[in-house]
Structures are given as structure tokens and as C-alpha cells.
Design an enzyme around this catalytic site. Structure first.
Site, short mmCIF file in Angstrom:
data_model
loop_
_atom_site.label_atom_id
_atom_site.label_comp_id
_atom_site.label_asym_id
_atom_site.label_seq_id
_atom_site.Cartn_x
_atom_site.Cartn_y
_atom_site.Cartn_z
N ALA A 154 0.63 -1.06 0.07
CA ALA A 154 -0.20 -0.09 0.13
C ALA A 154 0.92 1.20 -0.14
CB ALA A 154 -1.09 0.01 1.36
N LYS A 155 0.27 2.42 -0.15
CA LYS A 155 1.24 3.63 -0.16
C LYS A 155 0.07 4.78 -0.03
CE LYS A 155 5.54 4.74 0.04
NZ LYS A 155 6.49 3.82 0.33
N GLY A 156 0.58 5.79 0.72
CA GLY A 156 -0.53 7.13 0.49
C GLY A 156 0.20 8.35 1.05
#
Ligand code: NAD
Length: 431
Positions: free
Chosen positions: A120-122
């Protein structure tokens, strides 16, 4: 190369994710998938994220009357392996494609290290360097509220990345806990020790980078001790890598920050560097060193080059002029596909990001496990376990590279994708 599939991957639309960084991540996947003769269904699933959230929200500047709107993201690439995991980045160039590429690389990284996470990444599209601590806190808390339904210790666990740090993680954890009504330390990793952070997490990525550099030196047959090391980016990853390299006897000849770099062919005294940065914030003007631009730093004669700042630094424009023997990628996505081919032709050995900087997520995993068990490991235990896993992953990737006569990036991708494919096959398709 002929394809076994109904159409060529390069003909596929890349859709709303389309940016240079996403194209790089997908091109790496496509090249590897083609070589592996990967099941087309899995291949297609891995090209796009399973979930991508875009939010926009207001935050108040310190003068109170000014309100600005900003855009934030949280992308979950792969839900097959367990909760998703990946950093939060604050950067003025953020976009959906960049976050998606980073999430995809997290999936491969976790699989290479055999961690029970998908990628994931944000992040938030802002320049953190022009904001006060109070403004950063308000942005962090509001961003956390906006994505609160998609994160959680069993769901998706953020960590620090470019432009964020332990303090930002503490605010994310506090905001999440306030909403739930009880303290939930497991919602983030990279927390301060006092809030359930792990010993060794802050240094983990840099430590892993140097573990790979030492192993690569051994493989290539030259001594790490005495080797000249140039590091682009003197932040969480780069500064730790430089310090550990110096402690192991290498000569750190150049470092840089967002403004510019400094070089001293005789070796920089990092304690004096740190004292200078504490006082002046930037490296510019450091005594006993020459100034060097971020791009010229990459082309300095050295044995080991560590890009540890941002993506897209080594491209077809400068790859012919890179002079190191060994390139160890601390940053995510620093090398373009075209540059990879040039470096391979020139015999420069590359330890790819998805292996070299996997130490961060590995100790994040340790932190998550310690949180679930309410049990604190010593710093020595953390470091020993980290080095053991890094060395094992390096050995395994090198074995694939040697057996298949391919570069380390393709070998690392093959290992990661193979593990994910097997997990997908075992789970089957619902319903
Ligand atoms: P950081 O914000 O702590 O440090 C970044 C460094 O790069 C700083 O010295 C900054 O001044 C410099 N920099 C920023 N923009 C730059 C630019 N345009 N040109 C040159 N230098 C620039 O970030 P970090 O956590 O050290 O992350 C650095 C890289 O490592 C990123 O690519 C990140 O995704 C990757 N990474 C970080 C971790 C981690 O645990 N922090 C883990 C894996 C990968």
C-alpha cells in the site's frame, strides 16, 4: 519476444494511474511477467491496485483565516497476502500514479522478504518544508480522518516515508485511537518508542541498504572497508546508511539534501556534518568540503553509489556517466528502465530498491508483531533478526539471478511475483 497472451501488455490501457512512475513499475512487472510466462489472469490483476482512494480536504493555516484545500491518497495494491502495508509520503509532486507505483513496489518487497503483507502507499500533495509543525499536525489529523475506514491494524498499516517521520505517525495513531475510543498502537509503524515503536526502526532501512552493499561487495570481490561511498539524500535512509557505512570502515565522500550536496574525496566527518545540519538545517556551506549539485554527485568516481532521496534520478541521460561499481537503491524507483539496460551493459551491479530498502518494512513488521504481542524486543534482537532476513533475501535473489543469468532487479521481481502468484492460486477466486 512473442507473447503467449491474447494481446501484448504494452497495448493495455494504464488508465487513471498513468504517470511516468506508474509506467516504470508496470514496465518492470510486464518484462518480468513475460519472462516468467506468468498466468495472464494474475498478471492483469497485478497491473492495477485493488483499491485506490482519493480524498480532498481543507486545512487551516496558522493565521486562522486562510483555509487551503489539499489532495490525499491511499492506494492498496494487493489484499491477498494479509493486511496491506506502506508509507505515507508528503510531497508536492504526489499523484495517483506515483502512489500506485510505490504501493506495487511494496507488494513485491513484502513478498521478497516473506512478510505477511500486501503493498500500500499513501500521502498528501503538499510541500512539508513550508508548513509549521501545527499545520502539519492539522493536515495529518484530517488526512487520517479521511482514510480512517480503510486503515487499521488488521487492514492497512501506514509507516513513515519521504517527508513524514515518527511524529507524523504519532498523530496518525492518536487520531485513529480518538475515533475508536481506545489506544490502537498497531495502526501505524515507525512510531516513537514511547508509543510502542520498535527499537531499530528508525535506522532499519539504512541498515538494510548497507547489509546489501556489504554482501554485494563480497559477491563482486572488492572490500567494503575503504570503499568510496556517495549518498544522494541525507534523510532518514541516506544519513543512516552513511553513518553505518562509515562505522564499517567505508569512506563517505559525498552526501546531499534537497538543495545541494557536499563532497570531500578524503571522506566526510559525519559527526561534524550532523552538528552543522542541526545548526544550519541544510548541508550548503559545510566547512572542509566542496559544494556539488545533486546531479553531479551521482557521477562522482566512487565504488558504491546510494541514491536515497527521490525517484527517477538515474536515466538514459546520465547512466553512461555513472562511475560506481555498485549501485544500491535506498530510494524507491531511482533508476529508469533505459538506465537499467545501460548500467547492465556497463557492468555496474545494481541492488534494486525492492530488495535494498526492504529493511524498513521488515522492522515495521517486527514492530507490528511486538505490538500484537505487547512484548518489546531489545535493539540487538531487532538488528540481528533484520540482518538475518536481509542476508537471506539477498542470497535468494542472487541465486535466482545467477541461475537464470539475469540482473538482480528481474530476479527480485521474479521471487516476489512467484510467491504472490502461488498465494493467489491457493486462495482461488471468490465466489
Ligand atoms: P526523508 O524525507 O527523511 O529524506 C529525504 C532526503 O532527500 C532529505 O535529505 C531531503 O532533503 C532529500 N531530498 C528531498 N527531495 C529531494 C530532491 N528533489 N532532490 C534531492 N534530494 C532531495 O525521506 P526518507 O524516509 O529518507 O526516504 C528517502 C527515500 O527512501 C524515498 O524514496 C523513500 O520512498 C525511500 N524509502 C524510505 C523508507 C523509510 O523507512 N523511511 C523505506 C523504504 C524506502
Amino acid at each position: 519476444m512473442t507473447t503467449l497472451y491474447p494481446f501484448s501488455a504494452s497495448d493495455l490501457p494504464v488508465g487513471e494511474w498513468d504517470t511516468p512512475m506508474y509506467r516504470l513499475a508496470v514496465a518492470q512487472l510486464d518484462q518480468t511477467a513475460e519472462r516468467m510466462k506468468l498466468d495472464w489472469n494474475v498478471w492483469e490483476r497485478l497491473r492495477t491496485p485493488q483499491r485506490a482512494h482519493i480524498v480532498s480536504f481543507p486545512f487551516r493555516r496558522d493565521d486562522y483565516k486562510t483555509v487551503e484545500s489539499v489532495v490525499g491518497y491511499r492506494v492498496q495494491h494487493l489484499l491477498t497476502m494479509g493486511p496491506t502495508k506502506g508509507g505515507i509520503r508528503y510531497d508536492s509532486d504526489m499523484n495517483l500514479g506515483e502512489v500506485t507505483a510505490l504501493a506495487m513496489w511494496m507488494s513485491w518487497k513484502c513478498a521478497i522478504m516473506s512478510l505477511p503483507f500486501g503493498g500500500a502507499k499513501g500521502g498528501v500533495r503538499i510541500d512539508p518544508s513550508v508548513l509549521s509543525a501545527a499545520e502539519l499536525q492539522r493536515i495529518t489529523r484530517r488526512y487520517t480522518s479521511e482514510i480512517i475506514e480503510v486503515i487499521g491494524p488488521d487492514r492497512d498499516i501506514p509507516a513513515p516515508d519521504l517527508g513524514t517521520n515518527e511524529q507524523v505517525m504519532a498523530w496518525v495513531m492518536d487520531t485513529y485511537s480518538q475515533h475508536k475510543g481506545y489506544t490502537v498502537p498497531g495502526v501505524v509503524t515507525g512510531k516513537p518508542i514511547e508509543l510502542g515503536g520498535s527499537y531499530g526502526r528508525r535506522e532499519a532501512t539504512g541498515r538494510g541498504v548497507i547489509s546489501c552493499a556489504v554482501d554485494a561487495c563480497r559477491h563482486l570481490g572488492f572490500a567494503f572497508e575503504g570503499a568510496r561511498v556517495a549518498v544522494q539524500g541525507y534523510g532518514a535512509v541516506g544519513a543512516t546508511a552513511a553513518r553505518i557505512a562509515a562505522a564499517l570502515g567505508a569512506r563517505v565522500i559525498a552526501i546531499s539534501d534537497v538543495k545541494s550536496g557536499v563532497v570531500n574525496p578524503g571522506g566526510l566527518d559525519l559527526e561534524r556534518v550532523d552538528a552543522w545540519v542541526r545548526e544550519h538545517r541544510f548541508l550548503e556551506g559545510l566547512p572542509d568540503a566542496e559544494g556539488v549539485s545533486n546531479s553531479d554527485l551521482l557521477e562522482l568516481p566512487c565504488e558504491i553509489l546510494i541514491p536515497a532521496a527521490i525517484q527517477n534520478q538515474i536515466t538514459e541521460k546520465n547512466a553512461e556517466r555513472i562511475q560506481c561499481r555498485l549501485l544500491v537503491e535506498g530510494a524507491n524507483g531511482p533508476t529508469s528502465l533505459e538506465a537499467d539496460a545501460i548500467l547492465a551493459r556497463r557492468g555496474i551491479f545494481v541492488v534494486p530498491d525492492i530488495l535494498a530498502n526492504a529493511g524498513g518494512v521488515t522492522v515495521s513488521y517486527f514492530e507490528w508483531v511486538q505490538g500484537l504481542q505487547h512484548f518489546l524486543w531489545t535493539e540487538q534482537e531487532v538488528n540481528n533478526r533484520l540482518i538475518e532476513l536481509m542476508k537471506q533475501a539477498f542470497r535468494e535473489v542472487l541465486a535466482v539471478a545467477t541461475a537464470e543469468k539475469i540482473d538482480m532487479r528481474t530476479a527480485a521481481l521474479m521471487r516476489g511475483i512467484t510467491r504472490i502468484t502461488e498465494a493467489k492460486r491457493r486462495r482461488g477466486i471468490f465466489p
